[in-house]
Structures are given as structure tokens and as C-alpha cells.
Design an enzyme around this catalytic site. Structure first.
Site, PDB file in Angstrom:
ATOM      1  N   GLU A 134      88.501  65.723   9.814  1.00 16.02           N
ATOM      2  CA  GLU A 134      88.935  65.010   8.776  1.00 16.02           C
ATOM      3  C   GLU A 134      90.649  65.159   8.701  1.00 16.02           C
ATOM      4  OE1 GLU A 134      88.568  68.224   5.454  1.00 16.02           O
ATOM      5  OE2 GLU A 134      88.766  66.547   3.850  1.00 16.02           O
ATOM      6  N   LYS A 171      86.282  60.417   0.199  1.00 19.82           N
ATOM      7  CA  LYS A 171      85.436  61.790  -0.220  1.00 19.82           C
ATOM      8  C   LYS A 171      85.257  61.979  -1.743  1.00 19.82           C
ATOM      9  CE  LYS A 171      86.681  66.545   0.832  1.00 19.82           C
ATOM     10  NZ  LYS A 171      87.804  67.606   1.374  1.00 19.82           N
ATOM     11  N   CYS A 185      83.727  67.433   4.905  1.00 18.18           N
ATOM     12  CA  CYS A 185      84.267  68.757   4.513  1.00 18.18           C
ATOM     13  C   CYS A 185      83.549  69.193   3.286  1.00 18.18           C
ATOM     14  CB  CYS A 185      85.618  68.855   4.488  1.00 18.18           C
ATOM     15  SG  CYS A 185      86.360  70.564   4.891  1.00 18.18           S
TER      16      CYS A 185
HETATM   17  O1  LIG Z   1      84.679  74.152   0.961  1.00 21.09           O
HETATM   18  C1  LIG Z   1      85.536  75.085   1.918  1.00 21.09           C
HETATM   19  O2  LIG Z   1      85.192  76.295   1.922  1.00 21.09           O
HETATM   20  C2  LIG Z   1      86.284  74.348   2.666  1.00 21.09           C
HETATM   21  C3  LIG Z   1      86.577  72.921   2.090  1.00 21.09           C
HETATM   22  C4  LIG Z   1      87.791  72.349   2.574  1.00 21.09           C
HETATM   23  O3  LIG Z   1      88.743  72.817   3.201  1.00 21.09           O
HETATM   24  C5  LIG Z   1      88.209  70.727   2.460  1.00 21.09           C
HETATM   25  O4  LIG Z   1      87.100  70.071   1.788  1.00 21.09           O
HETATM   26  O5  LIG Z   1      89.028  70.371   2.953  1.00 21.09           O
END
Ligand SMILES: O=C(O)CCC(=O)C(=O)O
Length: 266
Positions: free
Chosen positions: A40, A118, A155
Site C-alpha cells: 500500500e 480502500k 491494509c
Molecule cells: O489496522 C491497523 O492496525 C493498521 C492499519 C493501517 O495502518 C492502514 O490501514 O494504513
């Protein structure tokens, strides 16, 4: 299906355009793989919120153009991770932010085969929800060589199992998950990837970021998890390429041997 998962490490000292060149060269080295996956926001920086407005690009901007060319030169399907997308047509989105965290997928001829915005924004009111609009569409892509279908997510989406059920119901046999997941919660990253694989009987291909940028240490541990929940490959905490052969027929075999999905009560 032969996969290359490119766990890119970066810090604040590497200019974005140099990183794009470096990563494009790394993609070109993956000739012989069927599918190559990047993390990402590896170019603008997953936690470099302050830079996002300046580093935003349309899908066919400099990053997309470089990734399309790299996919074509290597002759691979490429999940190019995500960019901070600012659409060229001035679209602003329902919340008027005008930016999205958008994944780009290219075919081996360099054509754009899918984009995914996203859906679940990370930051609890800061970062993504403050700066970006949320995606709304569930997106799947055909895997190379007729090896099944992969659902796209990014993510923080990994924490929301209902998204993966929707992908499963749309025919997914694999999940492709680029991330910039911090070291502080890397146990959640590995556990949730295993959980999504086991509960949906899908292969999870999860590509994280390494290094430290914007004062945030990334967790690494990119992983490929089989539909029965075995770790087929797991990276460490530095830049690393996982080259993995995945038997996608094993998904069907496992679903027949252990037909838990038939016992869902909707
Ligand atoms: O859920 C998490 O602990 C990290 C999520 C994250 O860093 C993101 O989505 O960019």
C-alpha cells in the site's frame, strides 16, 4: 501460480520519484512470475499524511505509467499496491475530499485491469478519514492462467471480515492485500490474515511495507497463507522478495475435504 511478493522498505530520505524508479526495476526483475504484488502507498508513503496532497496523482499519472511499463516489460500481472489518487476529471467524492487510497492492477501487456478504492479508512478521524473519501465498490480480478479470482482490499480493511465474505460470495478464491501495517500491531496483521484465509477458505496474499518513515516503524511480515491456514511464506522485517509457488487447485480440494462453508446460516 508463481507469485512474487515485494516487501518494499523505505524511509523519509528517499525521494518519491527515485523510489518509483527503484521499484519499477525490482518489478522488471520478476520476469518468470505470474503475479507480482507491491504494498500500500509505497510511493507517497503510507503514513506520510502531510505529503499526500502534493504526492497525489491520477491513475494514469507518473506512478501508474511506470508500473504499467514495468508489468509489460516483465510480462507479469502486477498488483502495483496503491497510490493517493486525485482523479484527473476533478471528481471530489461524497465527502468532498477528492483523494482516495486506490490500488492499481495491471495485466502482463501493461493494461490497467482493475482499480480498488480502500473502503475502510484508517486514522480514527485523522489521516485517511480526514484527507480521503472512502471507496464503495467490492472489486475482484481474474488471476493469471484461469487460476481463480482474487478480491482486492487494503491494509485496515483486513479488520472487517464482512468485506471478505462479500468477496467470497462474489467468487473469490484468493485475497490480495497490500498494506502499510505498523510494527506495533504486527501480531494482528499475521493473525487476521490467517483468520481471513481459514474462515473464507481462500489464499491470502498480503504484502506489507518495511523500514521506518514518518516516525512509524513498519511491520514487514508479508505473507502467503493457504486456504487451510498454513503459512506458505512469511517475510522478515527488512526489504525482501517472497517468491512462492501456490497451488490454487488446493483451494477446491480443501473446500471439498472440509466443507465448512456449506454450514453457513444466512
Ligand atoms: O489496522 C491497523 O492496525 C493498521 C492499519 C493501517 O495502518 C492502514 O490501514 O494504513
Amino acid at each position: 501460480m508463481k507469485l512474487a511478493v515485494l516487501q518494499v522498505a523505505y524511509g523519509d530520505d528517499e525521494p518519491m520519484d527515485e523510489r518509483v524508479e527503484r521499484v519499477a526495476a525490482l518489478v522488471r526483475e520478476q520476469r518468470g512470475h505470474d503475479l507480482v504484488v507491491l504494498p500500500e502507498l509505497w510511493a507517497p508513503g503510507g503514513f506520510a499524511y502531510r505529503e499526500w496532497v502534493d504526492r497525489a496523482q491520477p491513475v494514469d499519472g507518473a506512478i501508474g505509467t511506470a508500473m504499467s511499463a514495468a508489468a509489460r516489460d516483465a510480462g507479469v500481472m502486477l498488483h502495483a499496491g496503491s497510490i493517493v489518487e486525485r482523479p484527473a476529471d476533478g471528481e471530489t467524492g461524497p465527502e468532498g475530499r477528492g483523494l482516495w487510497n486506490t490500488s492499481l492492477v495491471y495485466g502482463p501487456d501493461g493494461s490497467l485491469v482493475a482499480t480498488y478504492r480502500k473502503i475502510h479508512r484508517f486514522g480514527f478521524g485523522a489521516g485517511e478519514p480526514k484527507l480521503m473519501d472512502a471507496g464503495e465498490d467490492v472489486v475482484l480480478v481474474d488471476l493469471p492462467g484461469g487460476e481463480g479470482r482474487a478480491g482486492l482490499s487494503t491494509c485496515y480493511d483486513l479488520r472487517f471480515p464482512e468485506l471478505y465474505r462479500r468477496q467470497l460470495d462474489a467468487g473469490a478464491t484468493a485475497f490480495l492485500v497490500p498494506a502499510a501495517w505498523p510494527a506495533a500491531r504486527v501480531r494482528h496483521w499475521t493473525l487476521l490474515a490467517h483468520a481471513r484465509a481459514i474462515e473464507d477458505q481462500c489464499v491470502v496474499i498480503a504484502c506489507n511495507t518495511a523500514g521506518t518513515h514518518a516516525r512509524t516503524e513498519m511491520g514487514g511480515h508479508s505473507q502467503v497463507i493457504s486456504a487451510s491456514g498454513e503459512a506458505l511464506a512469511m517475510a522478515g522485517t527488512s526489504e525482501e522478495v517472497l517468491s512462492v509457488e501456490v497451488d490454487m487447485d488446493a483451494v477446491t480440494t480443501w473446500r471439498e475435504q472440509f466443507p465448512v462453508l456449506r454450514d453457513r446460516r444466512l
